[in-house]
Structure formats: C-alpha cells, structure tokens
Scaffold this active site. Structure first.
Site, PDB file in Angstrom:
ATOM      1  N   ASP A  11       0.910  -1.132   0.056  1.00 35.05           N
ATOM      2  CA  ASP A  11      -0.017   0.046   0.010  1.00 35.05           C
ATOM      3  C   ASP A  11       0.998   1.152   0.074  1.00 35.05           C
ATOM      4  O   ASP A  11       1.593   1.513   0.785  1.00 35.05           O
ATOM      5  CB  ASP A  11      -0.929   0.009   1.335  1.00 35.05           C
ATOM      6  CG  ASP A  11      -2.155  -1.014   1.182  1.00 35.05           C
ATOM      7  OD1 ASP A  11      -2.097  -1.694   0.034  1.00 35.05           O
ATOM      8  OD2 ASP A  11      -2.699  -1.448   2.469  1.00 35.05           O
ATOM      9  N   ASP A 135     -13.752  -3.409  -2.013  1.00 33.62           N
ATOM     10  CA  ASP A 135     -13.491  -3.020  -0.448  1.00 33.62           C
ATOM     11  C   ASP A 135     -14.809  -3.120   0.019  1.00 33.62           C
ATOM     12  O   ASP A 135     -15.831  -2.481   0.008  1.00 33.62           O
ATOM     13  CB  ASP A 135     -13.098  -1.583  -0.377  1.00 33.62           C
ATOM     14  CG  ASP A 135     -11.595  -1.531  -0.924  1.00 33.62           C
ATOM     15  OD1 ASP A 135     -10.922  -2.410  -1.234  1.00 33.62           O
ATOM     16  OD2 ASP A 135     -11.176  -0.171  -1.066  1.00 33.62           O
TER      17      ASP A 135
END
Length: 270
Positions: A11, A135
């Site tokens: 990330d 998500d």
C-alpha cells in the site's frame, strides 16, 4: 488443477516530503511507514512471489493521479506479473498505467461510479488486464440484498469507495456478478473488517463471492499465517491469496508459505 498464487501487496502513499512510501495499517487506518516501494518489490521478486500488487491508497480519495513514475521503476525491477491500482478512472488511465509497466490494472471507485469502464477496458485491452477491486464491509442492518450468517448474526456486505471511507449501498454479491458480466478478468476482494488484523481471511465473504462467480478471485485482508492461506484456498475456494503484514515484517517467508501449502496438497507454483 490450476495452481494457487501467492501475492504480496504494498500500500503506497506519499510521505511528508512527497516521496512514495509503503504503509501498513489495520482496518484501512493507523498507517505506519513500512519501506521503499521499489526496494520491497525487488525483494519480493527474488523471494519467489507469483505476482505483485502495487496499490496507491490515496489517489482515488484525494483525486490525485497514480504514481506512474514509481510504477515504472517497480516494473523495471521485477519479472513477475504486476497489478497496479489506485486513481484509475478512465480508459486513458488504464492505457497509461499499462504503458508504465503494469500487466493488469485494479479498479474500484471508478468502476462503481461508471460500470461501463469495465466493458470499455476489457474491450480495448483484454479482460486479463482488468481486475475489479472490491472493498467490502459487513453491514448488520436491513438494507442489503444477500444475507449471510456470520458468527451467528445475519449480515450483508457493502461495497465501499475512496479507500473504504465511503459506503455505496451496493451489495457486494450483486456487484461482482455484474462486474463479471461486463468483462472483469479477476476480482480482488478486500475485507475492511479483516484488514491488518492477521486473524485470518474473511471466509464467509470470500466463499460467497467464489460461489457467485466463475471469474478468478483474489482473497485479501487478514492473513496472519500460512494456515490462513490454506483455509482460504481449501474452504473458500480462492484462486490466489494476497498478504502484506506477514511478509513485510518477516513473520513468514513466501518460500515457507509455499512449503506449508505444498505439504498439505495445495497446488502451488514452485
């Protein structure tokens, strides 16, 4: 039988000086600096990763372009398939990201806002390049369409956007079937509830998605050990297992993870 894939993920965000840096957190929050994206990519390439995922975690939320210069540097250093996500909103963004060295693009927010982007991208570049990222967050209310029993409670899974910051009211299982119909080549399923916890993948979520589609499913969020990968492969039916924390901090190596899975009869790439 198709082999299962082990995929490390980084990330990436900009640090205080505006330089790309890798961060790790819990439930998409409490992010801590973890390392340099290019160096970490090189290490995973040498460690035997099957693929590599680069996620620009704030590009969509703040309206910033994807870090294509950093993507190019990563692509120059690795020799495994590279998936890049974050900030990809248009056909031109897909094209630019692939030209920068990505083999696949991962699209979340823009696909939910403009589902035709999936169809356009798959037609222009091939379904194999289009990964739809979801998500997902558990919702314990009566606004969903598909309910599952999780820990004795009934819940549905909502698609969120902007890095998990905003709900959409869209049911995950409805969305993944539409994404598949529109031409998505893979589905990247992130569980916000499990993210960074190392308590195991969200098996009810992953299993439900795998049952709903025939498109390959990448399970993400919650991996704390090779045993968790074994579970998501054998119990939920995932085609690939993505992990971050357990590899980033050296708790387990990719080699040890593959050995564990191989010893238990899971087909893996050697």
């Amino acid at each position: 039988m198709l082999t299962k894939r082990i995929i490390p993920c980084i990330d990436v965000d900009l640090d205080e000086d505006g330089n790309p840096a890798v961060y790790t957190g819990i439930n998409f929050e409490d992010l801590e600096y973890t390392g340099d994206p290019v160096e970490m990519a090189k290490q995973y390439n040498m460690a035997g990763a099957d693929e590599f995922v680069f996620l620009d975690i704030t590009a969509s939320a703040v309206g910033r372009e994807t870090m294509l210069e950093t993507v190019s540097r990563v692509a120059d250093e690795i020799f495994i398939p590279l998936t890049v996500g974050g900030g990809i909103r248009t056909r031109d963004d897909i094209k630019s990201t692939l030209r920068a060295g990505a083999d696949k693009v991962s699209i979340n927010t823009a696909a939910l806002e403009t589902p035709e982007l999936i169809t356009t991208g798959a037609s222009a570049f091939g379904s194999q390049c289009i990964v739809i990222s979801v998500d997902a967050r558990r919702r314990f209310d009566e606004q969903g369409e598909n309910y599952l029993s999780v820990d004795g409670e009934s819940c549905w899974f909502e698609c969120t956007v902007k890095g998990g910051r905003e709900g959409t009211g869209i049911d995950v299982l409805e969305w993944v079937t539409e994404a598949e119909t529109r031409g998505a080549g893979e589905l990247f399923i992130n569980s916000i509830d499990a993210d960074g916890t190392q308590d195991g993948y969200d098996i009810p979520l992953t299993s439900a998605v795998c049952d709903a589609v025939s498109t390959p499913v990448i399970a993400s969020s919650g991996c704390g050990s090779p045993a968790d990968m074994h579970e998501v492969f054998t119990e939920a039916g995932a085609d690939a297992g993505l992990a971050a924390s357990i590899f980033h901090f050296g708790e387990y190596s990719i080699e040890a993870t593959k050995e564990y899975l191989d010893e238990r009869g899971v087909p893996i790439r050697t």
